[in-house]
Enzyme design. Sequence first.
Site, PDB file in Angstrom:
ATOM      1  N   GLN A 118      -5.389  27.672  42.130  1.00  0.00           N
ATOM      2  CA  GLN A 118      -5.884  27.734  43.503  1.00  0.00           C
ATOM      3  C   GLN A 118      -7.155  26.905  43.682  1.00  0.00           C
ATOM      4  OE1 GLN A 118      -6.354  31.892  44.466  1.00  0.00           O
ATOM      5  NE2 GLN A 118      -4.224  32.346  43.991  1.00  0.00           N
ATOM      6  N   HIS A 186      -8.553  32.678  43.184  1.00  0.00           N
ATOM      7  CA  HIS A 186      -9.443  33.436  44.069  1.00  0.00           C
ATOM      8  C   HIS A 186     -10.840  32.847  44.204  1.00  0.00           C
ATOM      9  CE1 HIS A 186      -6.954  37.447  43.653  1.00  0.00           C
ATOM     10  NE2 HIS A 186      -6.199  36.381  43.913  1.00  0.00           N
ATOM     11  N   GLU A 279      -5.463  42.448  54.180  1.00  0.00           N
ATOM     12  CA  GLU A 279      -6.400  43.098  55.091  1.00  0.00           C
ATOM     13  C   GLU A 279      -6.920  42.168  56.184  1.00  0.00           C
ATOM     14  OE1 GLU A 279      -8.331  46.063  51.667  1.00  0.00           O
ATOM     15  OE2 GLU A 279      -9.618  44.671  52.772  1.00  0.00           O
ATOM     16  N   TYR A 289     -16.627  46.983  51.097  1.00  0.00           N
ATOM     17  CA  TYR A 289     -15.218  47.080  51.492  1.00  0.00           C
ATOM     18  C   TYR A 289     -14.314  47.600  50.368  1.00  0.00           C
ATOM     19  CZ  TYR A 289     -16.676  45.211  55.867  1.00  0.00           C
ATOM     20  OH  TYR A 289     -17.305  45.087  57.089  1.00  0.00           O
ATOM     21  N   TYR A 300      -0.519  44.689  40.056  1.00  0.00           N
ATOM     22  CA  TYR A 300       0.742  43.971  39.871  1.00  0.00           C
ATOM     23  C   TYR A 300       1.674  44.652  38.866  1.00  0.00           C
ATOM     24  CZ  TYR A 300      -0.497  40.014  42.807  1.00  0.00           C
ATOM     25  OH  TYR A 300      -0.809  39.214  43.884  1.00  0.00           O
TER      26      TYR A 300
END
Length: 406
Positions: A118, A186, A279, A289, A300
């Site tokens: 990513q 991420h 979310e 949060y 997973y």
Amino acid sequence: MHLRHLTLAVLGVALLAACNSNGATQAAAAAPSTQTEASAASAATRAGTQAGTPVEVPANAPFTATAHARFNEPWAMTFLPDGRLLVTEKPGDLRLVDLDTGAVGKVTGVPEVAHGGQGGFGDIALAPDFADNHTVYFSYAEAGDGDTRGAAVATARLDLDANGGGTLNEAAVIWRQVPKVTGRGHFAHRLLFSPDGQYLFISSGDRQKFDPAQDMASSMGKILRLHADGSVPADNPFAGQGDVAAQVWTLGHRNPLGIAFDAQGRLWNNEMGPKGGDELNLIVRGENYGYPIVSNGDHYDGTPFPDHDARPEFKAPVITWTPVISPSSLLHYTGALFPRWQGNFLIGGLSSQSLVRVQIDGERAREVERYVMGKRIRAVQQGPDGAVWLLEDGEGGRLLKLLPKG
């Protein structure tokens, strides 16, 4: 890191394709030959796309779509005042698109990026005073010692030329994710200026390491608030703690890939949950949060998290999605071309291959429509005339323009 979290982080790397497929210092110099090779591949990828080619849209769509260019792993876009478009490509290229002619030029001077998974070249945003100084802000994955990497945010002066391209000059890093860690997932690194232009918000992913999202010595799993020069505002909620904690606006996030202000000046974000539990959050100064302590998804390997109802001290999401939509971006639509969409959020969906419309009602929100586009949607942007523009994900990802039917 807990042993289970370490194991799950390794599993998370294998699932990347399914989920997503401080002080100022001088930025890194020119990219290596691998990045040059990627540029050549990108040029081949973009060939053969005629601007304005019609694209099939779902039956419930109130819009038509046309393709205007192709890119090599496009990630983000922003419009220049003259109507041209800047598009980042993950391997490390910045493209300048003339939407009238369909010509795609190159902007040189991008620092070396750590491309893979990513990671790579990320977001791009214009400085609030861009008209005066031509300053742009951009994010990217940056290599560290060994096999480590982390997100970085830099500024540069954008100098355009007469040949449809340009150069980033005087690039300097103003923020780095702390610490650099192994793995390629991420990063998040979305950029957003406050409506008054005084503050820069940066979304920082948990890098699939779980616990740092709750660790105030780490900037991972947080939303940060800085001044435009990278310095820390004195009124940040944890400014008194100093160091990394002083940058933090909110904590307990997983992979916050979209951030946007609504018409009332409230900040929202969307982020990917684990196995379930994507979310949409209303971002409130200083709130926690909950990730990875709570989530409305599961690990997973199937091990459940406690859900948000179990820990009311954490700020709960306004919307959760299971099955997931894999939200990639967040746009607050203000244009006149789609009156029914005014004041709504538009969310790009990766695994859902969709454009998701969310209606806001005060501090509440709900999904009202979903348009299945048949391709992973990486970014959503509003054009100067109120048209909606989409970037498809991956090699050969198209730039699509949406206009009202009729």
